[in-house]
Design an enzyme around this catalytic site. Structure first.
Site, PDB file in Angstrom:
ATOM      1  N   ASN A  62     -32.172  15.420  42.538  1.00 27.62           N
ATOM      2  CA  ASN A  62     -31.085  14.720  41.861  1.00 27.62           C
ATOM      3  C   ASN A  62     -30.808  15.469  40.554  1.00 27.62           C
ATOM      4  O   ASN A  62     -31.599  15.401  39.616  1.00 27.62           O
ATOM      5  CB  ASN A  62     -31.490  13.274  41.576  1.00 27.62           C
ATOM      6  CG  ASN A  62     -30.392  12.519  40.842  1.00 27.62           C
ATOM      7  OD1 ASN A  62     -29.400  13.099  40.403  1.00 27.62           O
ATOM      8  ND2 ASN A  62     -30.569  11.219  40.695  1.00 27.62           N
ATOM      9  N   VAL A  63     -29.679  16.164  40.499  1.00 25.70           N
ATOM     10  CA  VAL A  63     -29.425  17.064  39.368  1.00 25.70           C
ATOM     11  C   VAL A  63     -29.247  16.338  38.044  1.00 25.70           C
ATOM     12  O   VAL A  63     -29.352  16.949  36.989  1.00 25.70           O
ATOM     13  CB  VAL A  63     -28.191  17.975  39.614  1.00 25.70           C
ATOM     14  CG1 VAL A  63     -28.417  18.910  40.788  1.00 25.70           C
ATOM     15  CG2 VAL A  63     -26.915  17.152  39.787  1.00 25.70           C
ATOM     16  N   ASN A  89     -23.743  23.479  42.115  1.00 29.53           N
ATOM     17  CA  ASN A  89     -22.598  23.076  42.935  1.00 29.53           C
ATOM     18  C   ASN A  89     -22.461  21.558  43.075  1.00 29.53           C
ATOM     19  O   ASN A  89     -21.363  21.058  43.318  1.00 29.53           O
ATOM     20  CB  ASN A  89     -22.738  23.730  44.316  1.00 29.53           C
ATOM     21  CG  ASN A  89     -21.842  23.084  45.351  1.00 29.53           C
ATOM     22  OD1 ASN A  89     -20.647  23.363  45.411  1.00 29.53           O
ATOM     23  ND2 ASN A  89     -22.402  22.171  46.151  1.00 29.53           N
ATOM     24  N   SER A 141     -13.568  23.704  38.750  1.00 28.82           N
ATOM     25  CA  SER A 141     -12.460  23.242  39.596  1.00 28.82           C
ATOM     26  C   SER A 141     -11.165  23.667  38.931  1.00 28.82           C
ATOM     27  O   SER A 141     -11.146  23.966  37.729  1.00 28.82           O
ATOM     28  CB  SER A 141     -12.504  21.708  39.673  1.00 28.82           C
ATOM     29  OG  SER A 141     -11.319  21.199  40.249  1.00 28.82           O
ATOM     30  N   TYR A 154     -13.376  13.267  35.840  1.00 27.38           N
ATOM     31  CA  TYR A 154     -13.623  14.509  36.582  1.00 27.38           C
ATOM     32  C   TYR A 154     -13.124  15.719  35.786  1.00 27.38           C
ATOM     33  O   TYR A 154     -13.845  16.712  35.629  1.00 27.38           O
ATOM     34  CB  TYR A 154     -12.922  14.430  37.944  1.00 27.38           C
ATOM     35  CG  TYR A 154     -13.239  15.580  38.874  1.00 27.38           C
ATOM     36  CD1 TYR A 154     -14.469  15.646  39.537  1.00 27.38           C
ATOM     37  CD2 TYR A 154     -12.317  16.600  39.115  1.00 27.38           C
ATOM     38  CE1 TYR A 154     -14.755  16.704  40.406  1.00 27.38           C
ATOM     39  CE2 TYR A 154     -12.598  17.652  39.976  1.00 27.38           C
ATOM     40  CZ  TYR A 154     -13.822  17.699  40.626  1.00 27.38           C
ATOM     41  OH  TYR A 154     -14.114  18.732  41.476  1.00 27.38           O
ATOM     42  N   ALA A 156     -12.635  15.977  32.585  1.00 26.42           N
ATOM     43  CA  ALA A 156     -13.481  16.167  31.395  1.00 26.42           C
ATOM     44  C   ALA A 156     -14.768  16.892  31.789  1.00 26.42           C
ATOM     45  O   ALA A 156     -15.217  17.812  31.103  1.00 26.42           O
ATOM     46  CB  ALA A 156     -13.788  14.822  30.743  1.00 26.42           C
ATOM     47  N   SER A 157     -15.335  16.492  32.916  1.00 30.99           N
ATOM     48  CA  SER A 157     -16.602  17.118  33.338  1.00 30.99           C
ATOM     49  C   SER A 157     -16.382  18.595  33.687  1.00 30.99           C
ATOM     50  O   SER A 157     -17.195  19.451  33.333  1.00 30.99           O
ATOM     51  CB  SER A 157     -17.213  16.373  34.531  1.00 30.99           C
ATOM     52  OG  SER A 157     -16.507  16.614  35.732  1.00 30.99           O
ATOM     53  N   LYS A 158     -15.287  18.904  34.345  1.00 27.24           N
ATOM     54  CA  LYS A 158     -15.084  20.282  34.808  1.00 27.24           C
ATOM     55  C   LYS A 158     -14.601  21.195  33.674  1.00 27.24           C
ATOM     56  O   LYS A 158     -14.955  22.381  33.647  1.00 27.24           O
ATOM     57  CB  LYS A 158     -14.129  20.312  36.002  1.00 27.24           C
ATOM     58  CG  LYS A 158     -14.689  19.605  37.260  1.00 27.24           C
ATOM     59  CD  LYS A 158     -15.969  20.252  37.780  1.00 27.24           C
ATOM     60  CE  LYS A 158     -16.380  19.696  39.134  1.00 27.24           C
ATOM     61  NZ  LYS A 158     -17.618  20.310  39.653  1.00 27.24           N
TER      62      LYS A 158
HETATM   63  N1  LIG Z   1     -13.498  19.926  47.752  1.00 33.54           N
HETATM   64  C1  LIG Z   1     -12.660  20.304  46.792  1.00 33.54           C
HETATM   65  O1  LIG Z   1     -11.430  20.234  46.944  1.00 33.54           O
HETATM   66  C2  LIG Z   1     -13.202  20.814  45.483  1.00 33.54           C
HETATM   67  C3  LIG Z   1     -12.303  21.419  44.603  1.00 33.54           C
HETATM   68  C4  LIG Z   1     -12.782  21.899  43.387  1.00 33.54           C
HETATM   69  C5  LIG Z   1     -14.114  21.788  43.072  1.00 33.54           C
HETATM   70  N2  LIG Z   1     -14.974  21.180  43.949  1.00 33.54           N
HETATM   71  C6  LIG Z   1     -16.374  21.080  43.553  1.00 33.54           C
HETATM   72  O2  LIG Z   1     -17.172  21.697  44.533  1.00 33.54           O
HETATM   73  C7  LIG Z   1     -18.460  21.075  44.553  1.00 33.54           C
HETATM   74  C8  LIG Z   1     -18.807  20.668  45.982  1.00 33.54           C
HETATM   75  O3  LIG Z   1     -17.848  19.707  46.408  1.00 33.54           O
HETATM   76  P1  LIG Z   1     -17.613  19.346  47.948  1.00 33.54           P
HETATM   77  O4  LIG Z   1     -16.156  19.206  48.125  1.00 33.54           O
HETATM   78  O5  LIG Z   1     -18.373  20.255  48.809  1.00 33.54           O
HETATM   79  O6  LIG Z   1     -18.220  17.865  47.964  1.00 33.54           O
HETATM   80  P2  LIG Z   1     -19.196  17.103  48.986  1.00 33.54           P
HETATM   81  O7  LIG Z   1     -19.072  15.671  48.616  1.00 33.54           O
HETATM   82  O8  LIG Z   1     -18.932  17.527  50.378  1.00 33.54           O
HETATM   83  O9  LIG Z   1     -20.627  17.649  48.562  1.00 33.54           O
HETATM   84  C9  LIG Z   1     -21.217  17.307  47.346  1.00 33.54           C
HETATM   85  C10 LIG Z   1     -22.722  17.358  47.525  1.00 33.54           C
HETATM   86  O10 LIG Z   1     -23.315  17.044  46.259  1.00 33.54           O
HETATM   87  C11 LIG Z   1     -24.395  16.166  46.498  1.00 33.54           C
HETATM   88  N3  LIG Z   1     -24.685  15.372  45.302  1.00 33.54           N
HETATM   89  C12 LIG Z   1     -23.982  14.347  44.780  1.00 33.54           C
HETATM   90  N4  LIG Z   1     -24.629  13.848  43.710  1.00 33.54           N
HETATM   91  C13 LIG Z   1     -25.742  14.584  43.555  1.00 33.54           C
HETATM   92  C14 LIG Z   1     -26.811  14.547  42.634  1.00 33.54           C
HETATM   93  N5  LIG Z   1     -26.882  13.637  41.657  1.00 33.54           N
HETATM   94  N6  LIG Z   1     -27.804  15.479  42.756  1.00 33.54           N
HETATM   95  C15 LIG Z   1     -27.755  16.388  43.750  1.00 33.54           C
HETATM   96  N7  LIG Z   1     -26.800  16.451  44.673  1.00 33.54           N
HETATM   97  C16 LIG Z   1     -25.788  15.555  44.566  1.00 33.54           C
HETATM   98  C17 LIG Z   1     -23.963  15.306  47.672  1.00 33.54           C
HETATM   99  O11 LIG Z   1     -25.079  14.691  48.316  1.00 33.54           O
HETATM  100  C18 LIG Z   1     -23.255  16.328  48.531  1.00 33.54           C
HETATM  101  O12 LIG Z   1     -24.158  16.939  49.423  1.00 33.54           O
HETATM  102  C19 LIG Z   1     -18.385  19.913  43.575  1.00 33.54           C
HETATM  103  O13 LIG Z   1     -18.907  20.317  42.316  1.00 33.54           O
HETATM  104  C20 LIG Z   1     -16.898  19.669  43.464  1.00 33.54           C
HETATM  105  O14 LIG Z   1     -16.549  19.036  42.246  1.00 33.54           O
HETATM  106  C21 LIG Z   1     -14.541  20.695  45.146  1.00 33.54           C
END
Ligand SMILES: NC(=O)c1ccc[n+]([C@@H]2O[C@H](COP(=O)([O-])OP(=O)(O)OC[C@H]3O[C@@H](n4cnc5c(N)ncnc54)[C@H](O)[C@@H]3O)[C@@H](O)[C@H]2O)c1
Length: 258
Positions: A62-63, A89, A141, A154, A156-158
């Protein structure tokens, strides 16, 4: 193979973009620590990698917990001997009107997306400094470059992830450590299952039409693919990118250019 003998850690590696990053790193020869808060998901990714003769191991992480991050980083070092590549990630995302953002949503979003990246980077750097070599890649993002409505926690975090990455890169550039962030546009992953519904509400649009609408706004005429992101991670992790640090790289099909 670009990453033979390298050890890579990926957070949130059990799903979506993270899972594809784990696989691409492994197929390029890296030994991959697939970490996720959802250990079953991480284990499924490891099985897939092993079926293709790659080397990987699953960890529950859990990050948002500094202690947990420290402990898992230590265990990974004990198993593999060092950490060369750390990909922050893991992320959470929720589309909701600003005035309906409650403190719980703000805390969760900042804890996972920003504090998680902060803690992960600290543990990575502790292990990279003695050997004066290492690469950190942080998932930001396009929402870390441009603000959008109903997305304040979101964004703010990114935006924070990009600032954090720049600040790390400057501090450690002369010690062999590079840090970059990646800014994907829309990539259809499990993250979007609920978001198409919430985005549909925001635009008064049928959720089934949301992805077509998104696609229509992208100059390249298509959504991002998980592999677009994962191959950029492989490149940034490799020595081919040895002069690239402090950057936030847009993977948006031309939507964002700054
Ligand atoms: N999908 C998009 O369009 C998109 C666009 C820009 C950025 N992102 C970023 O890419 C990354 C991956 O997103 P995704 O679309 O693959 O999402 P996803 O929901 O498919 O995967 C996210 C993963 O993070 C894990 N996770 C959540 N909370 C956690 C925690 N506290 N500790 C450890 N793991 C945790 C989840 O279990 C999941 O496996 C994220 O940082 C997201 O913000 C995604």
């Amino acid at each position: 193979m670009l990453l033979g003998n390298k050890v890579a850690v990926v957070t949130g590696g059990g799903s979506g973009i993270g899972a594809t990053i784990c696989k691409e790193l492994a197929f390029e020869g890296a030994q991959v620590a697939v970490t996720d808060v959802n250990i079953e998901a991480a284990e499924r990714v490891v099985e897939e990698i092993e079926e293709h003769k790659g080397i990987a191991q699953a960890w529950k992480l859990n990050v948002s917990s500094k202690e947990n991050t420290k402990q898992v980083a230590q265990e990974i070092k004990e198993l593999y001997g060092s950490i060369d590549i750390w990909v922050n990630n893991a992320g959470v995302s929720k589309i909701t009107p600003f005035l309906e953002h409650d403190e719980e949503l703000l805390d969760l979003t900042l804890d996972v997306n920003l504090k998680g990246t902060f803690f992960g980077s600290q543990e990575a750097i502790k292990q990279m400094l003695p050997k004066k070599s290492g690469v950190i890649i942080n998932m930001a993002s396009q929402s870390g470059k441009v603000g959008t409505s109903n997305y304040q926690a979101y964004c703010a975090s990114k935006f924070g992830v990009i600032g954090l990455t720049q600040s790390i890169s400057v501090e450690f550039a002369n010690q062999g450590i590079r840090a970059n962030s990646i800014c994907p546009g829309v990539v259809y992953t499990p993250m979007w299952e609920q978001q198409t519904i919430d985005y549909g509400k925001k635009r008064d649009m049928n959720p089934d039409k949301v992805m077509d609408y998104m696609r229509s706004k992208i100059p390249a005429g298509r959504l991002g693919e998980k592999k677009d992101i994962a191959r950029t991670v492989v490149f940034l992790a490799s020595d081919d990118a040895s002069y690239i640090t402090g950057q936030s790289i847009n993977l948006t099909g031309g939507t964002v250019m700054h």
